[in-house]
Scaffold this motif. Structure first.
Motif, PDB file in Angstrom:
ATOM      1  N   THR A   1       0.811  -1.224   0.000  1.00 28.61           N
ATOM      2  CA  THR A   1       0.000   0.000   0.000  1.00 28.61           C
ATOM      3  C   THR A   1       0.841   1.269   0.000  1.00 28.61           C
ATOM      4  OG1 THR A   1      -0.107   0.108   2.432  1.00 28.61           O
ATOM      5  CG2 THR A   1      -1.782  -1.214   1.311  1.00 28.61           C
ATOM      6  N   ILE A   2       2.175   1.134   0.213  1.00 28.37           N
ATOM      7  CA  ILE A   2       3.025   2.322   0.340  1.00 28.37           C
ATOM      8  C   ILE A   2       3.313   2.956  -1.011  1.00 28.37           C
ATOM      9  CG2 ILE A   2       5.296   3.160   1.056  1.00 28.37           C
ATOM     10  CD1 ILE A   2       5.277   1.041   3.257  1.00 28.37           C
ATOM     11  N   ASN A   3       3.867   2.167  -1.923  1.00 30.74           N
ATOM     12  CA  ASN A   3       4.215   2.666  -3.254  1.00 30.74           C
ATOM     13  C   ASN A   3       3.628   1.734  -4.313  1.00 30.74           C
ATOM     14  OD1 ASN A   3       5.744   4.887  -2.396  1.00 30.74           O
ATOM     15  ND2 ASN A   3       7.587   3.646  -2.175  1.00 30.74           N
ATOM     16  N   PRO A   4       2.322   1.721  -4.469  1.00 27.25           N
ATOM     17  CA  PRO A   4       1.696   0.734  -5.373  1.00 27.25           C
ATOM     18  C   PRO A   4       2.160   0.827  -6.812  1.00 27.25           C
ATOM     19  CG  PRO A   4       0.122   2.425  -4.698  1.00 27.25           C
ATOM     20  CD  PRO A   4       1.327   2.608  -3.843  1.00 27.25           C
ATOM     21  N   ASN A   5       2.646   2.007  -7.234  1.00 28.38           N
ATOM     22  CA  ASN A   5       3.073   2.163  -8.630  1.00 28.38           C
ATOM     23  C   ASN A   5       4.586   2.074  -8.816  1.00 28.38           C
ATOM     24  OD1 ASN A   5       0.398   2.600  -9.549  1.00 28.38           O
ATOM     25  ND2 ASN A   5       0.500   4.712  -8.794  1.00 28.38           N
ATOM     26  N   ASP A   6       5.301   1.840  -7.725  1.00 28.63           N
ATOM     27  CA  ASP A   6       6.759   1.708  -7.808  1.00 28.63           C
ATOM     28  C   ASP A   6       7.106   0.385  -8.500  1.00 28.63           C
ATOM     29  OD1 ASP A   6       9.536   1.122  -7.117  1.00 28.63           O
ATOM     30  OD2 ASP A   6       9.378   2.782  -5.696  1.00 28.63           O
ATOM     31  N   PRO A   7       8.031   0.402  -9.470  1.00 31.91           N
ATOM     32  CA  PRO A   7       8.416  -0.849 -10.135  1.00 31.91           C
ATOM     33  C   PRO A   7       8.881  -1.931  -9.159  1.00 31.91           C
ATOM     34  CG  PRO A   7       9.316   1.038 -11.306  1.00 31.91           C
ATOM     35  CD  PRO A   7       8.725   1.569 -10.042  1.00 31.91           C
ATOM     36  N   LYS A   8       9.438  -1.497  -8.015  1.00 35.07           N
ATOM     37  CA  LYS A   8       9.900  -2.476  -7.036  1.00 35.07           C
ATOM     38  C   LYS A   8       8.748  -3.215  -6.362  1.00 35.07           C
ATOM     39  CE  LYS A   8      14.136   0.092  -6.028  1.00 35.07           C
ATOM     40  NZ  LYS A   8      14.854   0.909  -5.043  1.00 35.07           N
ATOM     41  N   ASN A   9       7.535  -2.725  -6.569  1.00 36.85           N
ATOM     42  CA  ASN A   9       6.378  -3.397  -5.979  1.00 36.85           C
ATOM     43  C   ASN A   9       6.175  -4.781  -6.577  1.00 36.85           C
ATOM     44  OD1 ASN A   9       4.752  -2.619  -3.811  1.00 36.85           O
ATOM     45  ND2 ASN A   9       2.945  -2.578  -5.117  1.00 36.85           N
TER      46      ASN A   9
END
Length: 571
Positions: free
Chosen positions: A302-310
């Motif tokens: 839920t923190i960085n849903p669009n981060d590639p690292k997700n």
């Protein structure tokens, strides 16, 4: 230059914090950077940029923090502002060059590095030092470009005032596994500043990577004793204990617990950033704390849903759901993961493994294909393939069991679980042939040849596994001629009986006694078929001594006074 949305969000979040709670010193900010307290350092440096707007090094340090946190646009903006504020400060050109390297623009990087040297004093070693460090900072370090710059920095710093030059040289050699040269330079750095903890931590890391775990621990523990707030030392201790746990399975639980304890301390002392928490999640997986992993990845998602690292978070959610026996959810996570991966080089063997395992639970026919892919990428996953082969065996799907065990035995000829693999491959082949034989389908005896080879390998690897001789006897009975048997099974039945007969009475189980009766009856039956009544009676008597009610032995004894026997066909 336009900032990324991620960078803008960070900036807004930090503005409201203000700067009163932090000392307004560049040295303090650098100390926070070294301790990997990046949010704290960012706030301090933002305040310094406002209060000392003409000092270029403040901008450079701020850009450096952004680079460490993967905020490339923000870093470029800070360096560009630094050049405007202090055009004669060379370091911001170096910062732009490092950003170029990260963007895979080596030509632009060289232009910026040359400009840094041009504007600097001829006796200033710092541009060369930071250019050298920049070439080492990328995923694929450019060692050829780094070394001349680091050597030039050392040459210009004739009085060895800057220990960071030797730390950078140590890193240069350590990255190439040249440990002796690396150690010499780290020690030179410590001789200038004994409180330079990063140098000691790097020595500990070097020992850890060489699997000199005790030496690594001896380097790292004094650092946390001297400065309990120096986070990177706890991170390296965590990495050390996790690697140590994997090398000593007998101590795995204790070492893995130490790893998690130290990583939690690292998180508490640093920023608890997305990246550091992601690494902690990976630790939870390696430590097999799947309940903790499920909780941590649920929060991270839920923190960085669009981060590639997700994608890594999604992967770990699939893993933890499977290990927590939530198979449908695991399958969904793994399907989502594969759907979102654009760069297939990022797919790991474990990804195919968990996808295949989850599919197997759902009885998806693609399961075997994906587990085989995982084994082809990493042979240590062969145990999972053996589990699939065993499931086919238990379902009496002998053709699939045979074909799967063939792959398993080729990849894992003598490793963990190999004895069971040969056993089940051989018995699956025996049952498959027998079923086809009884159905009069004329199966190929090649099936029996391979089965016999499997049990021969089992006997070779484990001579005390006497069941291998029993199964070789049964297989060779089928291999023998129907019309003119040569007694191919007899030597193996004899080998089984001889091996079992020397067992102490308490170890001769009901199953072993039953198998010995089978062996004696078979030896006697073949002797009788060759009209050797003396041998036949001897072995039927041995069978009756174990089981007085053996129908085969009783019938055989009775037949000794009857007409001469003919060779019997298969049953």
């Amino acid at each position: 230059m336009k900032m990324t949305k991620k960078a803008i969000t960070l900036s807004l979040g930090l503005v409201v914090m203000g700067s009163a709670s932090f000392a307004q010193s560049l040295a303090d900010a650098k100390k926070a950077i070294d301790a990997e307290q990046y949010q704290k350092a960012t706030t301090m440096l933002k305040a310094l940029v406002k209060s000392q707007a003409s000092k270029g090094e403040n901008y450079f340090s701020l850009g450096d923090v952004y680079l460490r946190r993967d905020y490339l646009d923000s870093a470029r903006a800070a360096f560009t502002q630094g050049i405007t504020a202090d055009p004669k400060n060379a370091l911001n050109y170096v910062g732009l060059g490092q950003a170029d390297l990260i963007s895979n623009n080596a030509a632009s990087a060289k232009t910026n590095f040359d400009k840094a040297i041009e504007v600097a004093s001829r006796k200033d070693f710092t541009p060369y030092l930071y250019i050298g460090k920049a070439y080492l900072s990328t995923d694929k370090p450019d060692f050829a470009a780094a070394l001349p710059n680091l050597q030039k920095a050392e040459e210009l710093d004739a009085n060895d005032k800057e220990p960071e030059t030797f730390v950078a040289l140590g890193d240069y050699y350590a990255l190439q596994k040249k440990n002796s040269e690396a150690l010499q330079n780290y020690m030179r750095a410590l001789s200038i500043n004994s409180a330079l903890y990063r140098s000691t931590v790097q020595i500990g890391r070097m020992y850890k990577e060489s699997r000199a775990f005790t030496d690594a621990e001896a380097e790292l523990k004094p650092v946390v004793a001297a400065d309990p707030n120096y986070g990177p030392a706890y991170r390296e201790l965590a990495e050390l204990y996790m690697q140590w746990a994997n090398q000593e399975p007998q101590n795995f639980d204790a070492k893995a617990a130490d790893a998690l304890t130290n990583y939690k301390k690292y998180l508490d002392l640093t920023d608890k950033s997305y990246d550091s928490r992601l690494r902690y999640a990976q630790f939870l997986f390696y430590a097999r704390d799947f309940k903790g992993l499920e909780q941590e990845t649920s929060e991270l998602a839920t923190i960085n849903p669009n981060d590639p690292k997700n994608l890594v978070v999604l992967r770990l959610r699939g893993y933890s759901a499977y290990e927590n026996k939530n198979y449908p959810q695991s399958l969904q996570y793994m399907k989502d993961f594969f759907a979102k991966v654009k760069d297939t080089s990022r797919i790991q063997a474990a990804d195919y493994l968990y996808l295949g395992r989850a599919q197997l639970q759902a009885q998806d026919s693609s399961a075997l294909k994906n587990v085989i892919k995982s084994v082809e990428m990493d042979s240590t996953n062969v145990e999972a393939l053996a589990d699939i082969a065993k499931s086919y065996f238990e379902a009496k799907d002998y053709p699939k069991a045979i074909s799967t065990y063939e792959i398993v035995n080729r990849i894992n000829p003598a490793g963990k679980g190999s004895l069971y693999n040969y056993y089940y491959y051989g018995t699956a082949s025996y049952f498959y042939y027998g079923k086809a034989y009884n159905a009069k389908l004329n199966p190929s005896k090649d099936i029996l040849v391979k089965a016999d080879s499997a049990f021969a390998k089992l006997a070779q690897l484990s001579p005390s596994t006497i069941d291998a001789y029993l199964w070789r006897a049964r297989i060779n009975y089928f291999k023998d001629s129907d019309t003119d048997p040569q007694g191919l099974a007899v030597p193996f039945y004899q080998q089984y009986a001889d091996s079992a007969s020397v067992y102490p009475a308490e170890k001769q189980t009901a199953a072993i006694k039953k198998n010995m009766v089978e062996a004696y009856n078979s030896i006697a039956g073949f002797a009788f078929s060759k009209n050797d009544k003396v041998k036949a009676k001897l072995f039927w008597d041995k069978a009756l001594a174990i089981d007085p009610n053996s129908a085969n032995a009783l019938e055989g004894i009775k037949s000794l006074t009857a007409a001469p026997a003919r060779a019997a066909g298969k049953k």
